[in-house]
Scaffold this motif. Structure first.
Motif, mmCIF file in Angstrom:
data_model
loop_
_atom_site.group_PDB
_atom_site.id
_atom_site.type_symbol
_atom_site.label_atom_id
_atom_site.label_comp_id
_atom_site.label_asym_id
_atom_site.label_seq_id
_atom_site.Cartn_x
_atom_site.Cartn_y
_atom_site.Cartn_z
ATOM 1 N N ASP B 41 0.846 -1.197 0.000
ATOM 2 C CA ASP B 41 0.000 0.000 0.000
ATOM 3 C C ASP B 41 0.883 1.249 0.000
ATOM 4 O O ASP B 41 1.981 1.253 0.552
ATOM 5 C CB ASP B 41 -1.006 -0.004 1.169
ATOM 6 C CG ASP B 41 -0.330 -0.036 2.527
ATOM 7 O OD1 ASP B 41 0.905 0.024 2.592
ATOM 8 O OD2 ASP B 41 -1.053 -0.130 3.535
ATOM 9 N N SER B 58 -5.168 -10.220 -1.311
ATOM 10 C CA SER B 58 -5.054 -8.777 -1.126
ATOM 11 C C SER B 58 -5.647 -8.449 0.229
ATOM 12 O O SER B 58 -6.586 -9.108 0.680
ATOM 13 C CB SER B 58 -5.775 -8.025 -2.243
ATOM 14 O OG SER B 58 -7.150 -8.340 -2.248
ATOM 15 N N TYR B 59 -5.072 -7.457 0.874
ATOM 16 C CA TYR B 59 -5.563 -7.114 2.217
ATOM 17 C C TYR B 59 -5.223 -5.671 2.541
ATOM 18 O O TYR B 59 -4.329 -5.071 1.946
ATOM 19 C CB TYR B 59 -4.961 -8.053 3.274
ATOM 20 C CG TYR B 59 -3.451 -8.023 3.353
ATOM 21 C CD1 TYR B 59 -2.680 -8.803 2.489
ATOM 22 C CD2 TYR B 59 -2.797 -7.224 4.295
ATOM 23 C CE1 TYR B 59 -1.299 -8.777 2.548
ATOM 24 C CE2 TYR B 59 -1.410 -7.197 4.363
ATOM 25 C CZ TYR B 59 -0.663 -7.971 3.495
ATOM 26 O OH TYR B 59 0.700 -7.936 3.547
ATOM 27 N N SER B 60 -5.983 -5.123 3.496
ATOM 28 C CA SER B 60 -5.633 -3.793 3.986
ATOM 29 C C SER B 60 -5.191 -3.950 5.433
ATOM 30 O O SER B 60 -5.517 -4.934 6.094
ATOM 31 C CB SER B 60 -6.818 -2.847 3.859
ATOM 32 O OG SER B 60 -7.875 -3.307 4.662
ATOM 33 N N ASP B 62 -5.138 -2.086 9.144
ATOM 34 C CA ASP B 62 -5.741 -0.958 9.860
ATOM 35 C C ASP B 62 -4.717 -0.248 10.749
ATOM 36 O O ASP B 62 -3.549 -0.656 10.814
ATOM 37 C CB ASP B 62 -6.990 -1.411 10.645
ATOM 38 C CG ASP B 62 -6.659 -2.348 11.802
ATOM 39 O OD1 ASP B 62 -5.513 -2.330 12.289
ATOM 40 O OD2 ASP B 62 -7.563 -3.106 12.221
ATOM 41 N N GLU B 67 -4.460 -7.089 9.859
ATOM 42 C CA GLU B 67 -4.716 -7.320 8.432
ATOM 43 C C GLU B 67 -6.176 -7.698 8.208
ATOM 44 O O GLU B 67 -6.724 -8.495 8.968
ATOM 45 C CB GLU B 67 -3.855 -8.481 7.933
ATOM 46 C CG GLU B 67 -2.391 -8.136 7.847
ATOM 47 C CD GLU B 67 -1.572 -9.276 7.250
ATOM 48 O OE1 GLU B 67 -2.159 -10.275 6.780
ATOM 49 O OE2 GLU B 67 -0.338 -9.147 7.251
ATOM 50 N N ILE B 70 -9.105 -8.888 1.817
ATOM 51 C CA ILE B 70 -10.147 -8.427 0.899
ATOM 52 C C ILE B 70 -10.509 -9.546 -0.063
ATOM 53 O O ILE B 70 -11.661 -9.812 -0.327
ATOM 54 C CB ILE B 70 -9.650 -7.213 0.068
ATOM 55 C CG1 ILE B 70 -9.059 -6.110 0.975
ATOM 56 C CG2 ILE B 70 -10.736 -6.691 -0.865
ATOM 57 C CD1 ILE B 70 -10.050 -5.376 1.833
ATOM 58 N N ASP B 81 -5.057 -4.003 -7.152
ATOM 59 C CA ASP B 81 -5.804 -2.947 -6.475
ATOM 60 C C ASP B 81 -6.382 -2.140 -7.633
ATOM 61 O O ASP B 81 -5.736 -1.237 -8.168
ATOM 62 C CB ASP B 81 -4.877 -2.093 -5.600
ATOM 63 C CG ASP B 81 -5.643 -1.016 -4.833
ATOM 64 O OD1 ASP B 81 -6.636 -0.494 -5.376
ATOM 65 O OD2 ASP B 81 -5.241 -0.704 -3.702
ATOM 66 N N THR B 92 -4.352 1.171 -1.641
ATOM 67 C CA THR B 92 -4.705 1.020 -0.227
ATOM 68 C C THR B 92 -4.619 -0.447 0.170
ATOM 69 O O THR B 92 -4.733 -0.784 1.331
ATOM 70 C CB THR B 92 -6.131 1.542 0.053
ATOM 71 O OG1 THR B 92 -7.022 0.923 -0.877
ATOM 72 C CG2 THR B 92 -6.201 3.047 -0.125
ATOM 73 N N TYR B 93 -4.408 -1.308 -0.815
ATOM 74 C CA TYR B 93 -4.269 -2.738 -0.534
ATOM 75 C C TYR B 93 -2.818 -3.171 -0.636
ATOM 76 O O TYR B 93 -2.024 -2.571 -1.372
ATOM 77 C CB TYR B 93 -5.048 -3.576 -1.563
ATOM 78 C CG TYR B 93 -6.553 -3.424 -1.525
ATOM 79 C CD1 TYR B 93 -7.200 -2.790 -0.472
ATOM 80 C CD2 TYR B 93 -7.322 -3.938 -2.567
ATOM 81 C CE1 TYR B 93 -8.589 -2.666 -0.464
ATOM 82 C CE2 TYR B 93 -8.701 -3.821 -2.567
ATOM 83 C CZ TYR B 93 -9.328 -3.171 -1.508
ATOM 84 O OH TYR B 93 -10.681 -3.057 -1.515
ATOM 85 N N ASN B 94 -2.516 -4.242 0.083
ATOM 86 C CA ASN B 94 -1.269 -4.980 -0.127
ATOM 87 C C ASN B 94 -1.649 -6.260 -0.855
ATOM 88 O O ASN B 94 -2.737 -6.799 -0.624
ATOM 89 C CB ASN B 94 -0.650 -5.367 1.213
ATOM 90 C CG ASN B 94 -0.268 -4.148 2.027
ATOM 91 O OD1 ASN B 94 0.778 -3.558 1.814
ATOM 92 N ND2 ASN B 94 -1.125 -3.757 2.961
#
Ligand code: NAP
Lengths: 220, 192
Positions: B41, B58-60, B62, B67, B70, B81, B92-94
């Motif tokens: 991100d 994929s994940y965000s 916080d 983690e 998504i 993304d 905004t995602y990894n």
């Protein structure tokens, strides 16, 4: 860029290959080194790891595997060997950055093997039509990598290529190696860059710079 | 290197051998090892990744460093993304690899040119984005309106292969549950 890029160095045990590998190992890169001299290669990987425990570095089995994993491929081999290397990596290098560092010097170091209407980089681009060939690291001597500041001045390193994104990514590589990156222009500017190194070599031989010399643009 | 990609493409729109060869020029084969990032991100997402082999997520993350997964992507799926890819804004995602994987990457410039030059690629893209939209709607509806047990049962019914391949704690993160809650739910479902 935060995302770690994978860089394959083909010809990693040579003067330039090992110098590039050592200096990039300090940055946010994963390095895959390939050489035909396995013992030397293993020793190089060991040396880099012992100097920097955080180095993300590995010896690669073959150039195709290394290129397949890589985002950026650096050909640290003589100009004469590029045709064969390009043929091997062509498929895996598709749409990737391939860095041409070669100076196509003749055997007597007083001229280039290429004709004036082309350059080693442009010839490589013809061999790898779907890759983003970028000229870089050709105007810096291997010895400069351990001393990128000469006479109190940071050595400039010129970059040429046709893809804006790729030029930026290679600029980051050059800066990681300790040089000041200067984007000189399109890939055909490589003709000038390769001739600049011919001049520097000639001057080095004439005035005994002992291979520790570089270019610096003075400007206000 | 591109077998699964073209099998998938041909199942959506049939290509001639000549078209395949031309489209190949725009694709980039990329191997990635387990746990390596394809995208972090803050960087701009420059590629759409098609999975030839392996699995990615994929994940965000916080503010507390947790983690939130998504999406998972297995062979034949696409991951990116998309917001960042389409707008050029920072991601905004990894995205990272759950297993050693083989990908086919399509960068932004290649994607744009393919859309213009190959109407079949445009159809392929439309179908991919439609599928992604449907999956997202299904996921959203389930998150806001289904009871947890039903959400999990639906998930294993729709994605049995993910359940097989992906560790439980990742599935918990995807469902918005703690691993403990998920294992309680699994026990309850099994005992029925
Ligand atoms: N030395 C410098 O200061 C300098 C500065 C700027 C640019 N360059 C350019 O950088 C490139 C490498 O130069 P270098 O000085 O590092 O050379 P080097 O020390 O001789 O290393 C070249 C490496 O290329 C590999 N190679 C593959 N095919 C080859 C072939 N047919 N003949 C010889 N070697 C072959 C060898 O490794 P394997 O074990 O894998 O075969 C060798 O270790 C050249 O293109 C040169 O023009 C050099």
């Amino acid at each position: 860029m935060k995302t770690k890029q994978t860089v394959a160095v083909i010809g990693a045990t040579g003067n330039m290959g090992s110098a590039i590998a050592k200096s990039l190992s300090k940055g946010n890169y994963r390095l895959l080194l390939k050489s035909n001299k396995q013992d030397e290669l293993d020793a190089l990987v060991k040396e880099i790891k012992s100097r920097n425990g955080n180095a993300d570095i590995e010896a690669a089995v073959c150039p195709v595997e290394a290129g397949w994993e890589a985002d950026i491929i650096i050909l640290a081999i003589p100009y004469e060997a590029e045709k064969e290397a390009a043929e091997r990596i062509r498929e895996v290098a598709n749409q990737k950055i391939v860095v041409s560092i070669a100076n196509p010097l003749n055997g007597t170091f007083d001229g280039l093997l290429t004709t004036p209407d082309t350059s080693a980089a442009e010839e490589l681009q013809k061999l790898l039509p779907n890759s983003k060939v970028i000229k870089a690291f050709n105007t810096t001597f291997a010895a400069d990598f351990s001393t990128p500041v000469i006479d109190g001045k940071q050595v400039d390193a010129f970059i040429a290529g046709n893809d804006e994104d790729a030029l930026q990514i290679v600029s980051e590589l050059v800066a990681t190696a300790g040089f000041r990156p200067i984007i000189a222009g399109d890939l055909h500017v490589s003709r000038t860059l390769e001739n600049m190194q011919l001049l520097l070599i000639r001057l080095g031989m004439k005035y005994n710079y002992n291979w520790l010399a570089g270019w610096k643009i003075l400007h206000n | 290197m591109y077998e699964s990609f073209f099998r998938n493409f041909n199942s959506k729109v049939a290509l001639t051998a000549e078209e395949e060869a031309l489209i190949k020029n725009y694709l980039s084969p990329k191997k990635i090892r387990k746990k390596q990032y394809l995208l972090q991100d803050g960087d701009i997402c420059k590629n759409i990744a098609f999975i030839e082999k392996g699995a990615l997520k994929s994940y965000s993350v916080d503010d507390n460093g947790n983690e939130h997964i998504i999406q998972f992507a297995l062979e034949g799926w696409i991951i990116a993304d998309l917001y960042s890819f389409l707008t050029g804004e920072p991601a905004t995602y990894n995205i990272d690899a759950i297993e050693d994987s083989e990908l086919v990457l399509i960068n932004k410039a290649a994607h744009e040119e393919l859309l213009v030059k190959f109407p079949k690629y445009e159809t392929f893209t439309r179908l991919n984005i439609t599928n992604a939209y449907l999956a997202m709607q299904r996921r959203l509806t389930s998150i806001i309106s289904s009871p947890i047990e039903e959400r999990y049962s639906n998930f294993i019914a729709i994605y049995p292969d993910i359940v097989q391949r992906v560790p439980q704690h990742m599935i918990a993160s995807y469902m918005g549950l703690t691993p403990e809650t998920l294992s309680r739910i699994r026990r309850r479902i099994l005992s029925k």
